[in-house]
Write a protein that holds these residues in place. Structure first.
Motif, PDB file in Angstrom:
ATOM      1  N   ASP A   1       0.149  -1.181   0.122  1.00 47.55           N
ATOM      2  CA  ASP A   1      -0.287   0.002   0.068  1.00 47.55           C
ATOM      3  C   ASP A   1       0.966   1.284  -0.373  1.00 47.55           C
TER       4      ASP A   1
ATOM      5  N   TYR B   1       2.171   2.672   3.425  1.00 47.20           N
ATOM      6  CA  TYR B   1       1.377   2.779   4.562  1.00 47.20           C
ATOM      7  C   TYR B   1       0.844   1.482   5.130  1.00 47.20           C
TER       8      TYR B   1
ATOM      9  N   VAL C   1       1.967   5.829  10.652  1.00 45.59           N
ATOM     10  CA  VAL C   1       0.764   4.853  10.695  1.00 45.59           C
ATOM     11  C   VAL C   1       0.667   3.620  11.345  1.00 45.59           C
TER      12      VAL C   1
ATOM     13  N   HIS D   1      -2.007  -0.026  11.741  1.00 45.25           N
ATOM     14  CA  HIS D   1      -1.912  -1.189  11.357  1.00 45.25           C
ATOM     15  C   HIS D   1      -0.250  -1.117  11.172  1.00 45.25           C
TER      16      HIS D   1
ATOM     17  N   PHE E   1     -10.940  -1.230   1.356  1.00 44.95           N
ATOM     18  CA  PHE E   1     -10.006  -1.730   0.073  1.00 44.95           C
ATOM     19  C   PHE E   1     -11.441  -2.990  -0.833  1.00 44.95           C
TER      20      PHE E   1
ATOM     21  N   PHE F   1      -8.199  -2.675   6.261  1.00 43.46           N
ATOM     22  CA  PHE F   1      -7.923  -1.692   5.070  1.00 43.46           C
ATOM     23  C   PHE F   1      -6.945  -3.389   4.345  1.00 43.46           C
TER      24      PHE F   1
ATOM     25  N   GLN G   1      -1.934  -5.642   5.782  1.00 41.00           N
ATOM     26  CA  GLN G   1      -2.032  -4.517   7.012  1.00 41.00           C
ATOM     27  C   GLN G   1      -3.183  -5.162   8.172  1.00 41.00           C
TER      28      GLN G   1
ATOM     29  N   ARG H   1       0.683  14.017  10.547  1.00 43.27           N
ATOM     30  CA  ARG H   1      -0.144  13.259  10.119  1.00 43.27           C
ATOM     31  C   ARG H   1      -0.254  12.261  10.361  1.00 43.27           C
TER      32      ARG H   1
ATOM     33  N   ASP I   1      -2.294   8.641  10.162  1.00 39.02           N
ATOM     34  CA  ASP I   1      -3.094   8.261   9.622  1.00 39.02           C
ATOM     35  C   ASP I   1      -4.456   7.117  10.143  1.00 39.02           C
ATOM     36  N   ALA I   2      -4.908   7.282   9.578  1.00 37.50           N
ATOM     37  CA  ALA I   2      -6.477   6.037   9.896  1.00 37.50           C
ATOM     38  C   ALA I   2      -6.710   6.244  11.235  1.00 37.50           C
TER      39      ALA I   2
ATOM     40  N   GLU J   1      -6.076  12.122  10.526  1.00 43.11           N
ATOM     41  CA  GLU J   1      -7.317  12.050   8.996  1.00 43.11           C
ATOM     42  C   GLU J   1      -8.355  11.482  10.316  1.00 43.11           C
TER      43      GLU J   1
ATOM     44  N   ASP K   1      -4.735   9.765  -1.881  1.00 48.33           N
ATOM     45  CA  ASP K   1      -6.738   8.921  -1.723  1.00 48.33           C
ATOM     46  C   ASP K   1      -7.078   9.345  -2.502  1.00 48.33           C
TER      47      ASP K   1
ATOM     48  N   ARG L   1      -7.028   5.482  -7.034  1.00 47.58           N
ATOM     49  CA  ARG L   1      -5.834   5.955  -6.387  1.00 47.58           C
ATOM     50  C   ARG L   1      -4.229   6.409  -7.377  1.00 47.58           C
TER      51      ARG L   1
ATOM     52  N   ARG M   1      -1.496   9.704  -7.606  1.00 49.00           N
ATOM     53  CA  ARG M   1       0.326   8.810  -7.574  1.00 49.00           C
ATOM     54  C   ARG M   1       0.518   9.236  -8.722  1.00 49.00           C
TER      55      ARG M   1
HETATM   56  C1  GLC Z   1      -5.076   6.456   4.593  1.00 44.89           C
HETATM   57  C2  GLC Z   1      -3.990   6.554   4.148  1.00 44.89           C
HETATM   58  C3  GLC Z   1      -4.145   5.316   2.629  1.00 44.89           C
HETATM   59  C4  GLC Z   1      -3.607   4.195   3.224  1.00 44.89           C
HETATM   60  C5  GLC Z   1      -4.896   4.241   4.352  1.00 44.89           C
HETATM   61  C6  GLC Z   1      -4.764   2.523   4.856  1.00 44.89           C
HETATM   62  O1  GLC Z   1      -6.177   6.293   4.962  1.00 44.89           O
HETATM   63  O2  GLC Z   1      -3.933   8.179   2.849  1.00 44.89           O
HETATM   64  O3  GLC Z   1      -3.536   5.887   1.718  1.00 44.89           O
HETATM   65  O4  GLC Z   1      -3.771   3.470   2.282  1.00 44.89           O
HETATM   66  O5  GLC Z   1      -5.235   5.214   5.133  1.00 44.89           O
HETATM   67  O6  GLC Z   1      -3.524   2.951   5.553  1.00 44.89           O
END
Ligand code: GLC
Ligand code: CA
Length: 547
Positions: A58, A61, A98, A101, A141, A160, A164, A194, A196-197, A253, A326, A411, A415
């Motif tokens: 990913d 991530y 992140v 996970h 996903f 996800f 992950q 930042r 993540d998730a 996020e 994303d 996505r 990218r």
């Molecule tokens: C967040 C990230 C994304 C990633 C997901 C899982 O939403 O912005 O890119 O796939 O988390 O980590």
């Protein structure tokens, strides 16, 4: 303490930013090489998406080691050089952490698979027979959130992709590890993160089925997350043990936050400095998948923005975006198909940029980069698009239909490599780019726009300069947002009221539109058509005109 609220943040997806060694992948040295460009643009922070050791399923991530840099991106020395050079230009560096996970290749997960009970308790497991997942949750996903691990004869949870694995935040040892990693990076002179998730870390126990196909449009997993109480305890602890000692700037996020939670999230001393404003992202997270998703109209876009502003009030500051790594390119998603042009790109830029909150610019946005055309499935890299392609096939769509379905949200759209010039591979790499370059790079690129005072790039520079102009700064940063002619079809207009009263007017359609100004206009600070003069209070706005 630095007042983050006046900042402009630039998001870098390093893999697609700039390649300096010809391996087709962007790298840290590439970011350093472009710092002068970013300085000229006028940004205060750069946020870099993950470049830690990762199998890249990913694109980073899926972290396999929180403290080491993936050699594909460079070395710790490269990173230190980047930080030093950024600092010399008064640009602050943010990383992307992140913690919901890890990659299944992370040492912790590998030890768990090998039967080590300490590490097993780092993740979330459930018994079940190999053919029947423990419940009906669908991963974000696509496909079940549960993956059977024959080594231990149990299922592990992954919100996800199956590579992950979700961390078990209920385990205090896991939280300790998280805080140690945050501090480890902060001690290296970072300015912020930042995160993540992060809203996914608290799960509702026990792991029961949720009714699918409810009228609220939420997926089972989102429903479960909304039901889970107590994420605040984790977030507060992370702030106290992680960010607080360094006064780090943090953006969470966070999706679907409840109104009453906003003060806790981003009020004074909140869990984060800011959270993203995702309100215009109306995909709907239903279990059906991407084939169930809709586009947004200009009127709905406006409503989302104004509602979000009403909701946040004085509680804090949103981070405003039109796109990120994303999401589709903002110009391709928010502007009706067929109307994407120089004027409409600038209009979209001004309308979000001048709102209250921190403007974030995602790499390439400042030159008006667009979505990809439909590409063959073999060229698709995005793991969520691949998962969703399968979901669409399983739902009975033909492969051609499935490709079309995933193309808007794939996505990869955001990218593709940054289009630096009209040279081979858009000047991104001397080698073979890891992902297809958008074929429109000969027309849309940095080099040509740098020479063109009328370009999207020139307009972004104007926007940033305007927001920093000492005469207007106070109003643009802290002033209230007061909608003007809120119910008028395809007009998005608002006052920013502080020391001054500034009116932003955007005609969100290609047809002209007559507007009566609330008072005589004294000064036009910015506009996307040349030579506009306004006399009196009666104005004819041209197609996609903004000022
Ligand atoms: C967040 C990230 C994304 C990633 C997901 C899982 O939403 O912005 O890119 O796939 O988390 O980590
Ligand atoms: Ca490289």
């Amino acid at each position: 303490m630095y007042d983050f609220r006046k900042s402009v943040v630039y998001q870098i997806y390093p893999k697609s930013f700039c390649d300096t060694n010809g391996d087709g992948l962007g790298d840290l040295r590439g970011v350093t090489a472009k710092l002068d460009y970013l300085k000229t643009l006028g940004v205060d922070y750069i946020w870099m998406t993950p470049f830690f050791v990762s199998p890249q399923r990913d694109n980073g991530y899926d972290v396999a080691d929180y403290r080491n840099i993936d050699p594909r991106f460079g070395t710790m020395e490269d990173f230190e050089t980047l930080c030093r050079e950024a600092k010399a230009r008064d640009i602050r560096v943010m990383l992307d952490m992140v913690f919901n996970h890890t990659s299944t290749e992370h040492e912790w997960f590998q030890k768990a698979l090998a039967g080590d009970p300490k590490y097993e308790n780092y993740y979330i497991w459930k018994d079940g027979d190999p053919d029947t997942p423990p419940n009906n949750w669908q991963s974000k996903f696509g496909g079940s959130t549960w993956e059977y691990a024959p080594q231990v004869g149990k299922y592990y949870l992954h919100l996800f992709n199956k590579t992950q694995a979700d961390l078990n935040w209920e385990n205090p040892e896991v939280r300790e590890e998280v805080y140690k990693n945050i501090n480890w990076w902060l001690d290296r002179g970072l300015s912020g993160f930042r995160i993540d998730a992060i809203i996914n870390i608290k799960k509702k126990l026990p792991y029961k089925d949720y009714p699918a196909d409810r009228s609220d449009g939420l997926s089972c997993v989102d429903h479960m997350l909304a039901d889970a109480q107590g994420v605040g305890e984790f977030l507060g602890e992370m702030r106290d043990r992680g960010f607080a000692s360094h006064e780090a700037f943090t953006v969470g996020e966070v999706f679907n936050e409840k109104d009453e939670e906003l003060p806790d999230f981003i009020g004074d001393g909140g869990y984060f400095s800011s959270i993203f404003n995702f309100s215009t992202n109306v995909w709907g997270g239903s279990d059906k998948g991407w084939y169930d998703c809709k586009r947004i109209t200009p009127d709905a876009y406006k409503k989302c923005y104004f509602d979000a502003q009403k909701k946040i009030g004085d509680h804090g500051f949103y981070s405003n975006i039109i796109e990120n790594h994303d999401q589709p390119r903002g110009v391709s998603y928010y502007i009706p198909e067929g109307d994407v042009c120089l004027e409409s790109k600038k209009m979209l830029a001004a309308l979000y940029f001048l709102m209250r909150g921190l403007p974030f610019i995602y790499q390439g946005q400042e030159i008006g980069m667009e979505n990809l055309p439909v590409i063959p499935i073999e060229q698709v890299d995005d793991i969520s698009a691949l998962d969703q392609y399968q979901v669409a096939l399983d739902a009975g769509f033909t492969s051609e239909e499935a490709l079309k379905i995933i193309s808007l949200r794939n996505r990869d759209n955001a990218r593709t490599p940054v289009q630096w010039s009209a040279e081979k591979n858009a000047g991104f790499t001397q080698g073979t780019p890891w992902l297809i370059v958008n074929p429109n790079y000969t027309k849309i690129n940095v080099a040509s726009q740098e020479q063109d005072g009328n370009s999207v790039l020139a307009f972004y520079k104007e926007l940033i300069a305007l927001r920093k102009n000492p005469d207007y700064k106070e109003t643009f940063v802290y002033g209230d947002v007061i909608p003007f002619e809120e119910s008028r079809h395809n007009l998005m207009a608002y006052h920013r009221k502080g020391e001054k009263d500034l009116l932003v007017l955007g005609n969100f359609q290609k047809e002209t539109q007559e507007v009566t100004l609330p008072s005589k206009c004294k000064n036009i600070l910015l506009n996307n058509y040349p030579n506009v003069e306004i006399e009196g209070t009666q104005v004819t706005l041209k197609g996609y005109q903004v000022f």
